[in-house]
Design a protein around this motif. Structure first.
Motif, mmCIF file in Angstrom:
data_model
loop_
_atom_site.group_PDB
_atom_site.id
_atom_site.type_symbol
_atom_site.label_atom_id
_atom_site.label_comp_id
_atom_site.label_asym_id
_atom_site.label_seq_id
_atom_site.Cartn_x
_atom_site.Cartn_y
_atom_site.Cartn_z
ATOM 1 N N SER A 76 0.830 -1.064 -0.046
ATOM 2 C CA SER A 76 0.070 -0.046 0.052
ATOM 3 C C SER A 76 0.930 1.383 -0.042
ATOM 4 O O SER A 76 2.012 1.211 0.327
ATOM 5 N N TYR A 77 0.294 2.299 -0.479
ATOM 6 C CA TYR A 77 1.050 3.546 -0.436
ATOM 7 C C TYR A 77 0.380 4.616 0.513
ATOM 8 O O TYR A 77 -0.857 4.702 0.640
ATOM 9 N N ALA A 78 1.051 5.585 1.049
ATOM 10 C CA ALA A 78 0.767 6.927 1.503
ATOM 11 C C ALA A 78 1.643 7.919 1.052
ATOM 12 O O ALA A 78 2.778 7.672 0.711
ATOM 13 N N PHE A 79 1.011 9.077 1.310
ATOM 14 C CA PHE A 79 2.096 10.073 0.504
ATOM 15 C C PHE A 79 2.087 11.332 1.459
ATOM 16 O O PHE A 79 1.223 11.747 2.167
ATOM 17 N N GLN A 80 3.392 11.687 1.739
ATOM 18 C CA GLN A 80 3.764 12.575 2.394
ATOM 19 C C GLN A 80 4.002 14.013 1.618
ATOM 20 O O GLN A 80 4.766 14.244 0.853
ATOM 21 N N GLU A 81 3.158 14.983 1.681
ATOM 22 C CA GLU A 81 3.159 16.355 0.977
ATOM 23 C C GLU A 81 3.435 17.424 1.899
ATOM 24 O O GLU A 81 2.578 17.348 3.023
ATOM 25 N N LEU A 82 3.936 18.270 1.491
ATOM 26 C CA LEU A 82 3.788 19.575 2.268
ATOM 27 C C LEU A 82 2.559 20.150 3.006
ATOM 28 O O LEU A 82 2.625 20.778 3.890
ATOM 29 N N SER A 83 1.882 20.336 2.060
ATOM 30 C CA SER A 83 0.346 20.680 2.149
ATOM 31 C C SER A 83 -0.537 19.840 3.183
ATOM 32 O O SER A 83 -1.583 20.557 3.521
ATOM 33 N N MET A 84 0.130 18.513 3.515
ATOM 34 C CA MET A 84 -0.920 17.674 4.525
ATOM 35 C C MET A 84 -0.581 18.286 5.843
ATOM 36 O O MET A 84 0.293 17.696 6.512
ATOM 37 N N LEU A 85 -1.190 19.342 6.485
ATOM 38 C CA LEU A 85 -0.842 19.892 7.476
ATOM 39 C C LEU A 85 -2.273 19.856 8.198
ATOM 40 O O LEU A 85 -3.467 19.883 7.927
ATOM 41 N N PRO A 86 -2.262 19.837 9.828
ATOM 42 C CA PRO A 86 -3.553 20.022 10.563
ATOM 43 C C PRO A 86 -4.134 21.026 10.205
ATOM 44 O O PRO A 86 -3.642 22.265 9.715
ATOM 45 N N ASP A 87 -5.422 21.250 10.517
ATOM 46 C CA ASP A 87 -6.512 22.308 10.432
ATOM 47 C C ASP A 87 -5.715 23.877 11.119
ATOM 48 O O ASP A 87 -5.322 23.354 12.262
ATOM 49 N N GLY A 88 -5.791 24.668 10.312
ATOM 50 C CA GLY A 88 -5.417 25.955 11.107
ATOM 51 C C GLY A 88 -3.878 26.188 10.572
ATOM 52 O O GLY A 88 -3.478 27.447 10.816
ATOM 53 N N PHE A 89 -3.240 25.349 10.077
ATOM 54 C CA PHE A 89 -1.860 25.679 9.583
ATOM 55 C C PHE A 89 -1.647 25.743 8.027
ATOM 56 O O PHE A 89 -2.279 24.785 7.292
ATOM 57 N N THR A 90 -0.764 26.513 7.445
ATOM 58 C CA THR A 90 -0.678 26.497 6.069
ATOM 59 C C THR A 90 1.075 26.552 5.856
ATOM 60 O O THR A 90 1.977 26.762 6.673
ATOM 61 N N VAL A 91 1.258 26.031 4.363
ATOM 62 C CA VAL A 91 2.793 26.004 4.149
ATOM 63 C C VAL A 91 3.278 27.508 4.070
ATOM 64 O O VAL A 91 2.832 28.231 3.349
ATOM 65 N N PRO A 92 4.337 27.763 4.814
ATOM 66 C CA PRO A 92 5.242 29.083 4.719
ATOM 67 C C PRO A 92 5.685 29.105 3.225
ATOM 68 O O PRO A 92 6.078 28.484 2.840
ATOM 69 N N GLU A 93 5.455 30.457 2.744
ATOM 70 C CA GLU A 93 5.992 30.769 1.678
ATOM 71 C C GLU A 93 7.453 30.459 1.601
ATOM 72 O O GLU A 93 8.276 30.755 2.321
ATOM 73 N N GLY A 94 7.847 29.719 0.387
ATOM 74 C CA GLY A 94 9.420 29.452 0.046
ATOM 75 C C GLY A 94 9.589 28.099 0.919
ATOM 76 O O GLY A 94 10.699 27.540 0.596
ATOM 77 N N ARG A 95 8.935 27.399 1.571
ATOM 78 C CA ARG A 95 8.906 26.168 2.217
ATOM 79 C C ARG A 95 9.215 25.037 1.070
ATOM 80 O O ARG A 95 8.304 24.682 0.423
ATOM 81 N N VAL A 96 10.079 24.183 1.183
ATOM 82 C CA VAL A 96 10.190 23.018 0.153
ATOM 83 C C VAL A 96 10.806 21.612 0.945
ATOM 84 O O VAL A 96 10.476 20.651 0.605
ATOM 85 N N LYS A 97 11.400 21.983 2.037
ATOM 86 C CA LYS A 97 11.792 20.840 2.993
ATOM 87 C C LYS A 97 10.662 20.146 3.577
ATOM 88 O O LYS A 97 9.781 20.644 4.025
ATOM 89 N N PRO A 98 10.684 18.611 3.401
ATOM 90 C CA PRO A 98 9.690 18.008 4.351
ATOM 91 C C PRO A 98 9.457 18.167 5.664
ATOM 92 O O PRO A 98 10.338 18.814 6.294
ATOM 93 N N TRP A 99 8.511 17.762 6.289
ATOM 94 C CA TRP A 99 8.105 18.159 7.683
ATOM 95 C C TRP A 99 8.681 17.258 8.745
ATOM 96 O O TRP A 99 8.659 17.554 9.881
ATOM 97 N N GLY A 100 9.462 16.190 8.243
ATOM 98 C CA GLY A 100 10.041 15.219 9.165
ATOM 99 C C GLY A 100 9.386 14.014 9.386
ATOM 100 O O GLY A 100 8.507 13.755 8.502
ATOM 101 N N THR A 101 10.040 12.931 9.876
ATOM 102 C CA THR A 101 9.474 11.777 10.292
ATOM 103 C C THR A 101 8.392 11.536 10.909
ATOM 104 O O THR A 101 7.605 10.548 10.639
ATOM 105 N N ALA A 102 8.185 12.272 11.870
ATOM 106 C CA ALA A 102 6.936 12.193 12.683
ATOM 107 C C ALA A 102 5.716 12.346 11.652
ATOM 108 O O ALA A 102 4.740 11.930 11.669
#
Length: 303
Positions: A76-102
């Motif tokens: 099976s597959y799961a996808f880690q994308e920058l935009s997959m954030l909890p409600d109330g959070f957005t990706v900072p402008e210029g961010r390209v780095k993944p959010w980490g293993t957690a």
């Protein structure tokens, strides 16, 4: 009791390695490090694997690894994308780095149904580690008890630069604390880490136990992640919007500090190998060749 799932984190950008190390062959038959991890996992008893990847590498990943391994294990597959954030959070402008293993494991929450092992795609852990974790996950214990595979720090270093390691403190066979150090280097006396880009180095005891990010989690740990990651973001995204990352060892550390979980230390007799840097590859290829010659692995992994 539900059968455990193997969860492999393969969405990393491989910046220190210089390419998609997840799909870089380590023997003449095209096997990558994940082939050996899945092979060892299947021998230990695992039947299901979830690969955490990015959509950008999905086609290449499936062509090089996923489609082939699906003949031997349920994939099976799961996808880690920058935009997959909890409600109330957005990706900072210029961010390209993944959010980490957690964050990576949290992105797989919807496809994990039961206890699971979580590990890196670019590390070779050895068959013994998979057997230890599988046996732990299939043995009855409290929901808040999890496990970590520990290695001796001096056996997890590279000659070609720094590595990330979770430095463990252990008491009575259980983790009492863990600190993620993102720049650990080999020294004449063993190992040391820096937190100021090499201006100063702090020695690490030669017999220190470190985490190679191989964990055995009960399903309840997904709830820990769901509560912990937003709290991390509230501060980190303000202080370091472009580079902050939440690591599994740090999530575990916070939960340990709250008394919310226990983490049993498991050990493996096998030697770790990994390809953090491009120059690591020849040593890993040679090590795998020796293991085949010793009969640990068949010449052709997936006959």
């Amino acid at each position: 009791m539900k059968k455990p799932t193997l969860v492999i984190m393969a969405a990393g950008m491989g910046s220190r390695y210089g390419g998609l190390k997840q799909i870089d062959p380590m023997d003449e038959y095209g096997n990558v490090l994940m082939d050996f991890s899945v092979f060892d996992a299947v021998r230990a008893g695992f039947e299901d694997v979830v690969f955490i990847i990015k959509h950008a590498i999905e086609d290449d990943f499936k062509a090089a690894i996923g489609d082939r391994l699906s003949k031997h294990v349920n994939v099976s597959y799961a996808f880690q994308e920058l935009s997959m954030l909890p409600d109330g959070f957005t990706v900072p402008e210029g961010r390209v780095k993944p959010w980490g293993t957690a964050h990576a494991v949290l992105c797989a929450k919807d496809v994990i149904h039961g206890p699971f092992a979580a590990l890196n795609a670019d590390d070779f852990y050895g068959a013994g580690a998979f057997k230890e974790v599988y046996d732990f996950l299939t043995t009855a214990h409290p929901d808040n008890e999890h496990a970590i595979v520990g290695y001796k720090v001096t056996e997890t270093l590279t000659d070609f630069g720094s590595v990330s390691r979770g430095i463990c403190e252990v008491r009575d066979g259980y983790l009492s604390d863990i600190h993620e150090r993102t720049k650990v280097v080999k020294t004449e006396d063993g190992a040391a880490y820096t937190e100021d880009d090499g201006q100063t180095y702090i020695p690490i005891p030669r017999d220190a136990t470190v985490s190679m990010n191989f964990w055995g989690f009960n399903e309840s740990f997904l709830d820990v992640l769901s509560e912990s990651f937003p709290r991390f973001l509230k501060t980190a995204i303000v202080e370091n919007p472009l580079k902050c990352e939440d690591y599994l060892p740090e999530t575990v550390r916070r939960a340990l500090g709250q008394g919310a979980i226990r983490v049993k230390l498991l050990t493996s007799p096998d030697r770790w190998h990994g390809v953090t840097h491009k120059d690591d590859k020849p040593q890993v290829v040679a090590a795998i060749k020796r293991l085949k010659e010793q009969g640990v692995y068949p010449e052709r992994l997936w006959k």
